[in-house]
Design an enzyme around this catalytic site. Structure first.
Site, mmCIF file in Angstrom:
data_model
loop_
_atom_site.group_PDB
_atom_site.id
_atom_site.type_symbol
_atom_site.label_atom_id
_atom_site.label_comp_id
_atom_site.label_asym_id
_atom_site.label_seq_id
_atom_site.Cartn_x
_atom_site.Cartn_y
_atom_site.Cartn_z
ATOM 1 N N ASN A 1 4.807 -9.212 -3.929
ATOM 2 C CA ASN A 1 4.334 -8.097 -3.102
ATOM 3 C C ASN A 1 2.873 -7.829 -3.430
ATOM 4 O O ASN A 1 2.401 -8.160 -4.527
ATOM 5 C CB ASN A 1 5.161 -6.841 -3.410
ATOM 6 C CG ASN A 1 4.701 -5.629 -2.617
ATOM 7 O OD1 ASN A 1 4.525 -5.698 -1.407
ATOM 8 N ND2 ASN A 1 4.477 -4.516 -3.301
ATOM 9 N N HIS B 1 0.197 -4.599 -3.655
ATOM 10 C CA HIS B 1 0.163 -3.134 -3.726
ATOM 11 C C HIS B 1 -1.296 -2.685 -3.837
ATOM 12 O O HIS B 1 -2.060 -3.267 -4.616
ATOM 13 C CB HIS B 1 0.963 -2.661 -4.945
ATOM 14 C CG HIS B 1 1.000 -1.177 -5.064
ATOM 15 N ND1 HIS B 1 1.842 -0.393 -4.305
ATOM 16 C CD2 HIS B 1 0.283 -0.321 -5.832
ATOM 17 C CE1 HIS B 1 1.636 0.877 -4.604
ATOM 18 N NE2 HIS B 1 0.697 0.959 -5.531
ATOM 19 N N SER C 1 -3.031 -5.142 -6.565
ATOM 20 C CA SER C 1 -2.214 -5.927 -7.489
ATOM 21 C C SER C 1 -1.210 -6.758 -6.710
ATOM 22 O O SER C 1 -0.503 -6.231 -5.855
ATOM 23 C CB SER C 1 -1.425 -4.995 -8.423
ATOM 24 O OG SER C 1 -2.282 -4.087 -9.102
ATOM 25 N N ASP D 1 7.321 -1.349 -7.429
ATOM 26 C CA ASP D 1 5.924 -1.434 -7.873
ATOM 27 C C ASP D 1 5.780 -1.584 -9.390
ATOM 28 O O ASP D 1 4.754 -1.234 -9.966
ATOM 29 C CB ASP D 1 5.113 -0.202 -7.406
ATOM 30 C CG ASP D 1 5.102 -0.047 -5.896
ATOM 31 O OD1 ASP D 1 5.242 -1.063 -5.191
ATOM 32 O OD2 ASP D 1 4.961 1.090 -5.410
HETATM 33 C C1 DQB Z 1 6.801 -0.609 -0.777
HETATM 34 C C2 DQB Z 1 7.250 0.194 -1.797
HETATM 35 C C3 DQB Z 1 7.899 1.388 -1.523
HETATM 36 C C4 DQB Z 1 8.105 1.782 -0.217
HETATM 37 C C5 DQB Z 1 7.687 0.960 0.799
HETATM 38 C C6 DQB Z 1 7.023 -0.224 0.518
HETATM 39 C C7 DQB Z 1 8.814 3.072 0.082
HETATM 40 O O1 DQB Z 1 9.069 3.860 -0.822
HETATM 41 N N1 DQB Z 1 9.174 3.298 1.357
HETATM 42 C C8 DQB Z 1 9.887 4.458 1.818
HETATM 43 C C9 DQB Z 1 11.394 4.265 1.697
HETATM 44 C C10 DQB Z 1 11.921 3.273 2.692
HETATM 45 C C11 DQB Z 1 13.370 2.943 2.440
HETATM 46 O O2 DQB Z 1 14.222 3.851 2.554
HETATM 47 O O3 DQB Z 1 13.663 1.768 2.150
HETATM 48 N N2 DQB Z 1 6.098 -1.763 -1.110
HETATM 49 N N3 DQB Z 1 11.754 -3.391 -3.352
HETATM 50 C C12 DQB Z 1 11.923 -3.427 -4.681
HETATM 51 N N4 DQB Z 1 10.871 -3.461 -5.539
HETATM 52 C C13 DQB Z 1 9.573 -3.414 -5.090
HETATM 53 C C14 DQB Z 1 8.080 -3.288 -3.109
HETATM 54 C C15 DQB Z 1 7.947 -3.188 -1.724
HETATM 55 C C16 DQB Z 1 9.081 -3.189 -0.896
HETATM 56 C C17 DQB Z 1 10.335 -3.272 -1.449
HETATM 57 C C18 DQB Z 1 9.358 -3.361 -3.683
HETATM 58 C C19 DQB Z 1 10.486 -3.348 -2.841
HETATM 59 O O4 DQB Z 1 8.629 -3.456 -5.920
HETATM 60 N N5 DQB Z 1 13.169 -3.431 -5.168
HETATM 61 C C20 DQB Z 1 6.633 -3.076 -1.044
HETATM 62 C C1 GRF Z 2 -1.629 -3.056 2.332
HETATM 63 O O1 GRF Z 2 -2.529 -2.063 1.884
HETATM 64 C C2 GRF Z 2 -0.698 -3.476 1.231
HETATM 65 O O2 GRF Z 2 -1.302 -3.433 -0.034
HETATM 66 C C3 GRF Z 2 0.385 -2.435 1.308
HETATM 67 O O3 GRF Z 2 0.569 -2.204 2.677
HETATM 68 C C4 GRF Z 2 -0.645 -2.505 3.366
HETATM 69 C C5 GRF Z 2 -0.304 -3.512 4.404
HETATM 70 O O4 GRF Z 2 -1.398 -3.781 5.265
HETATM 71 N N1 GRF Z 2 1.584 -2.891 0.636
HETATM 72 P P1 GRF Z 2 -1.321 -4.984 6.295
HETATM 73 O O5 GRF Z 2 -0.082 -4.761 7.150
HETATM 74 O O6 GRF Z 2 -1.216 -6.257 5.509
HETATM 75 O O7 GRF Z 2 -2.569 -4.907 7.099
#
Ligand code: DQB
Ligand code: GRF
Length: 214
Positions: free
Chosen positions: A109, A111, A138, A147
């Site tokens: 991912n 971030h 990152s 994250d």
């Molecule tokens: C994200 C990290 C968190 C969110 C979204 C993207 C978030 O809190 N969204 C609102 C809740 C949505 C829902 O109900 O699902 N970044 N999964 C795991 N670990 C991670 C990272 C992302 C997406 C899923 C992770 C992930 O580090 N288990 C990308």
């Molecule tokens: C980026 O800032 C990324 O770091 C975060 O979500 C955003 C996605 O942007 N996880 P895009 O859809 O790639 O333009």
């Protein structure tokens, strides 16, 4: 060498997808984007995929009763396509440990902060409020803890006088478009090793840090 078969999961704009696809289009790049999956039918990133001729699928999470059923559908599609690495790029659904463990070491991912600073949302506003002098992004392996996974590449940018959220976000986004393709290249070249909760790159402790001031 065969190129690493990579899938990119998106929910929206898709600028990181574009950066990854542009790198993969360069001669000799060791990975290919074989598939894009969006959980949102109206994601702008789907148009980039179409223009670039990348196969794309929409898997709306709302079509499934549970997270597990949604993730089982994702898993089936990824395996049927022979995907070896999954890149989350603005994919906004949290994944359960079931999926994350099944793809351990093959799921990354990006971030928009210098983790462990500012996990979660509103990273740029929080960096400004904390009077940070540098910000960045990152790329990390995904673990169940959101994250918090092992860091692969970080790119640093300055926070400048007069920055607001939008200005800082734009500077960090440019850095993302450098860092994510670099991380993909390093993984595809088999130079990245997961050693417990740390990453080694060319046998040295990670993360690799892109810092113009260094
Ligand atoms: C994200 C990290 C968190 C969110 C979204 C993207 C978030 O809190 N969204 C609102 C809740 C949505 C829902 O109900 O699902 N970044 N999964 C795991 N670990 C991670 C990272 C992302 C997406 C899923 C992770 C992930 O580090 N288990 C990308
Ligand atoms: C980026 O800032 C990324 O770091 C975060 O979500 C955003 C996605 O942007 N996880 P895009 O859809 O790639 O333009």
């Amino acid at each position: 060498m065969a190129r690493l078969k990579t899938a990119v999961l998106i929910s929206g704009r898709g600028s990181n997808l574009q950066a990854l696809a542009a790198s993969c289009a360069a001669p000799g790049f060791p990975a290919e984007i074989a598939l894009v999956i969006s959980n949102q039918a109206n994601a702008a990133g789907l148009e980039h995929a179409a223009k670039a001729g990348i196969p794309a699928k929409v898997v709306p999470h709302r079509d499934f009763k549970t997270r597990e059923e949604f993730e089982t559908a994702l898993d089936k599609i990824l395996r049927a396509a022979g995907i070896e690495l999954v890149c989350l790029a603005g994919f906004m659904r949290v994944l359960t440990s079931h999926f994350v463990d099944a793809w351990r070491g093959k799921l990354i991912n990006i971030h928009p902060s210098l983790l462990p600073d500012f996990p979660g949302l509103d990273t740029h506003r929080r960096a400004l409020e904390a009077h940070k002098r540098v910000a960045g992004c990152s790329v990390h392996f995904v673990i169940a803890d959101v994250d918090a996974g092992p860091l692969i590449v970080q790119a640093v940018v300055p926070v400048l006088p007069g920055d607001d959220e939008a200005k800082l976000a734009a500077r960090v986004l440019e850095a993302e478009h450098q860092a994510y393709p670099l991380a993909l290249r390093l993984i595809a070249e088999r130079r990245v090793r997961l050693a417990g909760n740390r990453v080694e790159i060319d046998g040295k402790p990670g993360p690799l840090r892109l810092d113009p001031a260094a």
